[in-house]
Scaffold this motif. Structure first.
Motif, PDB file in Angstrom:
ATOM      1  N   GLU A 157       0.830  -1.197   0.000  1.00 28.76           N
ATOM      2  CA  GLU A 157       0.000   0.000   0.000  1.00 28.76           C
ATOM      3  C   GLU A 157       0.869   1.253   0.000  1.00 28.76           C
ATOM      4  O   GLU A 157       1.952   1.261   0.601  1.00 28.76           O
ATOM      5  CB  GLU A 157      -0.913  -0.006   1.236  1.00 28.76           C
ATOM      6  N   PRO A 158       0.398   2.317  -0.649  1.00 27.40           N
ATOM      7  CA  PRO A 158       1.163   3.569  -0.644  1.00 27.40           C
ATOM      8  C   PRO A 158       1.351   4.112   0.762  1.00 27.40           C
ATOM      9  O   PRO A 158       0.461   4.015   1.612  1.00 27.40           O
ATOM     10  CB  PRO A 158       0.292   4.513  -1.485  1.00 27.40           C
ATOM     11  N   ASP A 159       2.519   4.677   1.010  1.00 27.59           N
ATOM     12  CA  ASP A 159       2.822   5.314   2.292  1.00 27.59           C
ATOM     13  C   ASP A 159       3.543   6.625   1.978  1.00 27.59           C
ATOM     14  O   ASP A 159       4.778   6.688   1.962  1.00 27.59           O
ATOM     15  CB  ASP A 159       3.681   4.391   3.153  1.00 27.59           C
ATOM     16  N   HIS A 163       7.105   6.035  -0.670  1.00 29.74           N
ATOM     17  CA  HIS A 163       7.258   4.724  -0.043  1.00 29.74           C
ATOM     18  C   HIS A 163       6.003   3.865  -0.198  1.00 29.74           C
ATOM     19  O   HIS A 163       4.910   4.366  -0.479  1.00 29.74           O
ATOM     20  CB  HIS A 163       7.579   4.874   1.452  1.00 29.74           C
ATOM     21  N   TYR A 164       6.210   2.568   0.005  1.00 31.40           N
ATOM     22  CA  TYR A 164       5.117   1.610   0.160  1.00 31.40           C
ATOM     23  C   TYR A 164       5.248   0.963   1.536  1.00 31.40           C
ATOM     24  O   TYR A 164       6.321   0.973   2.150  1.00 31.40           O
ATOM     25  CB  TYR A 164       5.202   0.498  -0.890  1.00 31.40           C
ATOM     26  N   THR A 190      -0.736  -4.579  -5.232  1.00 29.10           N
ATOM     27  CA  THR A 190      -0.863  -3.126  -5.103  1.00 29.10           C
ATOM     28  C   THR A 190      -2.242  -2.640  -5.524  1.00 29.10           C
ATOM     29  O   THR A 190      -2.668  -1.575  -5.108  1.00 29.10           O
ATOM     30  CB  THR A 190       0.203  -2.414  -5.958  1.00 29.10           C
ATOM     31  N   ARG A 242       9.783   3.586  -3.013  1.00 20.41           N
ATOM     32  CA  ARG A 242       9.180   3.285  -4.327  1.00 20.41           C
ATOM     33  C   ARG A 242      10.247   2.997  -5.384  1.00 20.41           C
ATOM     34  O   ARG A 242       9.968   2.338  -6.385  1.00 20.41           O
ATOM     35  CB  ARG A 242       8.295   4.451  -4.777  1.00 20.41           C
TER      36      ARG A 242
END
Length: 423
Positions: A157-159, A163-164, A190, A242
């Motif tokens: 998941e996107p952070d 970042h993920y 994703t 990422r």
């Protein structure tokens, strides 16, 4: 080898490698096992003899043989040429690592060579090629049918913008127990709303990242395969840049298929060598004059000569499937060669299991004990019928192709019938 146009260079490599495996690696197997130490230390130390083996292999020019054309990081072999060499490494469980061609590193290095950015290659591929670090591949999960990779549930998941975060549980993460393991290649989802084969993404994850927990080492028929092991791992909000995405978001399935094709055939190449060693052990036992049940050597009893003959034919036939698949990869690429690869992956491990099983029978109690390598060979080969896709998946792939051919044949039948009538 005489049936194929193999260069003098490969012939020399084959001879050098054969001598190295038989005279250096095989005698070192007992030393390696002893140096692993007691159960509590088996995943904390690397047997010192391995460093010596690697040093000798590099000096002999037997390093990174697996990375075939067109990759410039290898030594320039074709897949067909490498097949002859990989078979030799299959004769000792130490030889693949000693020559820096052991799974999962070989497949992971091919992923990085094929799909990695310059920064990813510098950070991970260069030290892997140099043998300074090792790696693991995390795809299989305990709670889904992982024979279909689109089933995986690990979430990516996107952070923030850069970042993920990864959350999930993996098992059979081969290589993750090794204290030298520095990077995990992790497959997760994703976008669950995307088309089925565009939901997955592959990330390069620092093995020491916060949120990673190794719960246990899984055993294979009781073997822990230390020090690299097959680990069950949880990832709890593991944060990854990422820039560590391989090829791009949603392209993980594509990357994994590119990795598994050559990886499957490399396994098969080594499996032929494993079967050859088992047959050699069988022949040694069968002709031992000190062992004469009911007054005869085993070779003089009715069923064993037939088993030897069947094994010889089966190994030679399986080798041809492997060589055909390797040549198809060279000529058309892994994707176009997928049916040839599937045939080899279906046939070769099963063949090798049968050969090893017959050798175990000839050795009696010794065959399932630790004094000869047959039990360990069987454990590895039986697992190979599951690893990189179970038999059933490859059998289905082959049968579907044949059924498509059947429809084409049926469509052509009226035309053939008309042609015959005219004759």
């Amino acid at each position: 080898m005489a049936l194929f146009p193999i260069s003098d260079r490969v012939k020399r490599l084959h001879q050098t490698l054969t001598t190295f495996v038989e005279e250096v690696c095989v005698p070192a197997e007992a030393v390696y096992s002893a140096q692993l130490g007691p159960p509590g230390q088996r995943f904390t130390r690397i047997p010192p003899v391995m460093a010596s083996l690697k040093q000798q292999a590099r000096a002999l020019g037997l390093w990174n043989l697996f990375l075939c054309k067109p990759y410039t990081e290898g030594i320039g072999l074709t897949n067909l040429e490498y097949a002859f060499l990989a078979e030799v490494t299959g004769r000792s469980f130490l030889a693949p690592e000693a020559t820096n061609g052991a799974a999962p590193d070989s497949g992971n290095m091919e992923v990085l060579a094929r799909y990695g950015t310059d920064a990813q290659k510098q950070q991970y591929l260069v030290p892997l090629l140099d043998g300074r670090i090792r790696s693991a591949f995390l795809m299989t999960e305990p709670h889904v049918a992982s024979s279909d990779a689109t089933n995986i549930e690990t979430r990516i998941e996107p952070d923030g913008p850069d970042h993920y975060r990864i959350t999930g549980r993996k098992w059979w993460s081969s290589g993750a127990g090794d204290p030298r393991c520095a990077v995990f290649l992790v497959m997760g989802k994703t976008d669950a709303a995307a088309p089925r084969h565009r939901q997955q993404t592959l990330l390069l994850v620092d093995a020491a990242a916060p949120g990673i927990t190794i719960h246990r080492a899984l055993t294979v028929f009781g073997y822990d395969d230390a020090p690299h092991g097959h680990m069950e791992i949880s990832l709890d909000g593991v944060r990854v840049p990422r820039t560590h995405v391989v090829l791009g978001p949603g392209r993980g399935f594509e990357v994994v298929q590119g990795r598994l094709g050559p990886g499957r055939i490399h396994h098969c190449m080594r499996a032929v060598g494993m079967a050859e060693r088992a047959l050699d052990l069988l022949l040694d036992r069968a002709t031992d004059p000190a062992r004469t049940p009911f007054g005869k050597t085993l070779a003089e009893h009715g069923s064993l000569p037939a088993a030897v003959g069947d094994a010889r034919v089966a190994i030679d036939a399986a080798r041809l499937l492997v060589l055909a698949a390797a040549a198809a990869i060279d000529q058309h690429g892994p994707k176009a060669a997928r049916l040839a690869i599937a045939q080899a992956k279906l046939a070769v491990p099963a063949m090798a299991c049968r050969v090893v099983d017959r050798a175990i029978q000839a050795y009696g109690g010794a065959g399932v004990a630790q004094d000869v390598p047959l039990a360990a060979l069987y454990a590895g080969l039986r697992t190979l019928r599951l690893a990189d896709g179970p038999d059933e998946v490859h059998r289905l792939q082959i049968s579907q192709a044949e059924l498509r051919r059947a429809r084409r044949c049926r469509d052509a039948a009226p035309r053939r019938a008309t042609s015959v009538a005219k004759l």
